[in-house]
Design an enzyme around this catalytic site. Structure first.
Site, short mmCIF file in Angstrom:
data_model
loop_
_atom_site.label_atom_id
_atom_site.label_comp_id
_atom_site.label_asym_id
_atom_site.label_seq_id
_atom_site.Cartn_x
_atom_site.Cartn_y
_atom_site.Cartn_z
N VAL A 1 0.86 -1.17 0.07
CA VAL A 1 -0.14 0.04 0.05
C VAL A 1 0.80 1.33 0.02
O VAL A 1 0.58 2.22 -0.82
CB VAL A 1 -0.89 0.07 1.14
N SER B 1 14.68 -1.41 5.41
CA SER B 1 14.44 -0.91 4.22
C SER B 1 15.17 0.41 4.15
O SER B 1 15.31 1.12 3.12
CB SER B 1 12.91 -0.44 3.89
N ARG C 1 -9.69 3.01 13.56
CA ARG C 1 -11.05 3.13 12.89
C ARG C 1 -12.19 3.30 13.82
O ARG C 1 -13.10 4.24 13.47
CB ARG C 1 -11.30 2.11 11.74
N CYS D 1 -10.29 -1.86 3.03
CA CYS D 1 -10.67 -2.33 1.67
C CYS D 1 -11.98 -2.44 1.17
O CYS D 1 -12.65 -2.14 0.48
CB CYS D 1 -9.56 -3.00 1.01
N GLN E 1 -11.63 -11.55 -2.47
CA GLN E 1 -10.62 -10.67 -2.29
C GLN E 1 -9.29 -11.05 -2.72
O GLN E 1 -8.97 -12.21 -2.67
CB GLN E 1 -10.73 -10.35 -0.74
N SER F 1 -3.16 -9.26 -2.97
CA SER F 1 -2.44 -8.02 -2.52
C SER F 1 -3.04 -7.30 -1.45
O SER F 1 -2.26 -6.61 -0.64
CB SER F 1 -2.75 -6.94 -3.85
N LYS G 1 -15.40 -5.88 10.37
CA LYS G 1 -15.00 -4.64 9.99
C LYS G 1 -16.00 -4.10 8.97
O LYS G 1 -16.55 -3.07 8.94
CB LYS G 1 -13.82 -4.53 9.08
N ARG H 1 -10.84 -15.16 0.46
CA ARG H 1 -9.64 -15.05 -0.27
C ARG H 1 -9.51 -15.65 -1.63
O ARG H 1 -9.83 -16.93 -1.46
CB ARG H 1 -8.28 -14.90 0.66
N HIS I 1 -10.78 -6.39 -5.55
CA HIS I 1 -11.76 -7.29 -4.71
C HIS I 1 -13.14 -7.23 -5.45
O HIS I 1 -13.44 -6.03 -6.03
CB HIS I 1 -11.95 -6.57 -3.35
#
Lengths: 332, 332
Positions: B14, B40, B100, B129, B156, B159, B209, B231, B238
């Protein structure tokens, strides 16, 4: 004292599976004959150590004496040849959708409505794959609680579209630009909400099969079925997300107990141990697997289930051969 | 007069998409800073012709002055660092599920509830998502008819589980015995009805969710949402099979007209021409696509829809950057 059995469409995805399952199960078969279109004639198929040559499907061949003829060569072939065979006194178990909704033709899932086969002779219809596995799970719950509404979304394997579709996905797995011919869009890394033809009301034929075949098999046309059928990039095994609204409030533990004791059902429901069915795990078996059983958060009469079965076996070939077994039992 | 923007989790699936979308869109950015964990640090990322070095995420860095910090490094990072950044006066748009459902924290889909951002400063939560694309389609219909019940089953893409999951599927496409690590079972040629952790009531966190985020975004906790999240072996995009029961009977043509004129929605619904959205077709776009709109056969108040969007773009990165755009507009 064994049976004479014929398989029409013997080289297709379901036809081959029928031969495989005839080999596995306990029916005594004296003679197996295999029929297909011209292009497969002369091919041989191994059956219990014997090489059987594929014959051309003809009207005359269908008039010969068979105990059972298993048809899986598409609606057109069934429309033409099944009545000829039945007229000649043969029993046909037809896997196409051609005769399923015809009045007087039994549409049978042996765990659910075997009684309609008692004393019957003629064409018997094998239901649609996605309907079979759903009603195996629903029938015992309908009996106990009464089902008012079903909202089902399917996750269907490409083998349901035949051997060509399996090859199409295999080719796209190798090369994702391999062109789609069986499907309207590429199926690799995609999902397609379109199975069989569309009707004017916006539903596909596959979706309406799930409505009306469910009514016929459960002998209750008041069940309000809403289906969305979707093809996904899986080779073998259909999955279904099923929302059920009953006429009364069920107990989850009782639902589990009922399903655990229902014929042809395997309860696979222990989320804590990642125990729920997936198509890869249940492929090559004959049962219908149910997991993810839970109550709706708002409607005390509603539950959700996840139902998986091998679409070529329980969804087609196994169910057809179980129909023969039921008919043989009734004759004893 | 441009913005100083930071991306936390800049090297993830993302995070990378956020940088890509910041590049595409019209926000004036004076300075982009990228943060990640130690492994990283020192990597560089191209942004509008410049090479930007990835910095280590630290508390001190979060206390510096940013106009916006985009977080997408998991709930734990958001839990720890987002309040530090907000305390220092920075606005955080957080893609994790951490904040959230916290009261006072806006949960925003810009097409649906931008008003909650007016005059706000602090942490803003970017929804899940699968919830984002669903409410983009549902909000205008809820406004017109009132939604009583939603039964949704999802399809879904991998990714959504991050870059590692994309690699896991790619590896299994090459070799189907490649072991599963991200998922509980092999995802290639399979589908798995298990996203995020299970709760005692049998639902997954992903499913809940979809219930509670929908309530918060649509500002109506009476909507009875029932979700099954699954999935499937798709990389990007999705899909959702959505059954909607309204408080009154809708007209299909009016639903199409409403969706055709709704922000962020593309109506893609002409079955006769095989026109319906699939994830491969809509990947790399920012809209939510709706097709397969049809009336329930029994309940005059119910319809079915098929909703597809790119989960990394509209389902995550695009939505987060649209949130910044809305906040900037309110400041003018």
């Amino acid at each position: 004292m064994g049976l004479t059995v014929g398989v029409v469409g013997a080289t297709g995805a379901v036809g081959s599976k029928m031969i495989e399952i005839l080999e596995e199960r306990k029916l005594t078969i004296d003679k197996l004959r295999l029929f297909a279109s011209q292009k497969s004639v002369g091919n041989t198929v191994d059956f219990r150590g014997e090489k059987i040559e594929v014959e051309l499907l003809t009207e005359d061949a269908m008039k010969e004496k068979f105990d059972y003829l298993l048809f899986s060569a598409g609606g057109g072939v069934s429309e033409k040849y099944a009545p000829i065979a039945a007229e000649a006194g043969n029993t046909v178990v037809d896997n196409s959708s051609q005769w399923r909704m015809t009045e007087g033709i039994p549409l049978v899932v042996p765990e659910v409505n075997p009684h309609v086969l008692k004393g019957y002779q003629g064409i018997v219809a094998n239901p649609n794959c996605s309907t079979i596995q759903m009603v195996v799970a629903l029938a015992p719950l309908h009996k106990r609680y009464g089902i008012k509404r079903v909202v089902v979304s399917t996750y269907q394997a490409v083998s349901g579209s035949g051997h060509k579709a399996i090859v199409e996905l295999q080719n796209q797995v190798q090369d994702e630009n391999y062109p789609n011919k069986v499907y309207t869009k590429q199926i690799f890394a995609n999902c397609i909400p379109h199975i069989d033809v569309f009707y004017d009301n916006g539903y596909t034929k596959e979706e309406l099969k799930m409505v009306y075949e469910t009514h016929k098999i459960l002998e209750d046309d008041k069940i309000q079925v809403n289906a969305t059928t979707v093809r996904i990039p899986v080779y073998y095994g259909h999955s279904e997300s099923v929302y059920l609204e009953f006429n009364e409030a069920p107990e989850i533990n009782e639902i589990k107990e009922i399903l655990r004791n229902s014929p042809g059902v395997v309860l696979m429901d222990n989320p804590a141990e990642n125990c729920y069915p997936t198509p890869r795990e249940v492929a090559n078996t004959d049962e219908t697997y149910v997991g993810r059983i839970r109550k709706d958060l708002y409607n005390p009469n509603a539950v959700s289930l996840w139902v998986v079965a091998d679409n070529l076996r329980k969804g087609a070939a196994t169910n057809a051969i179980q129909i023969i077994e039921v008919m043989e039992n009734y004759k004893r």
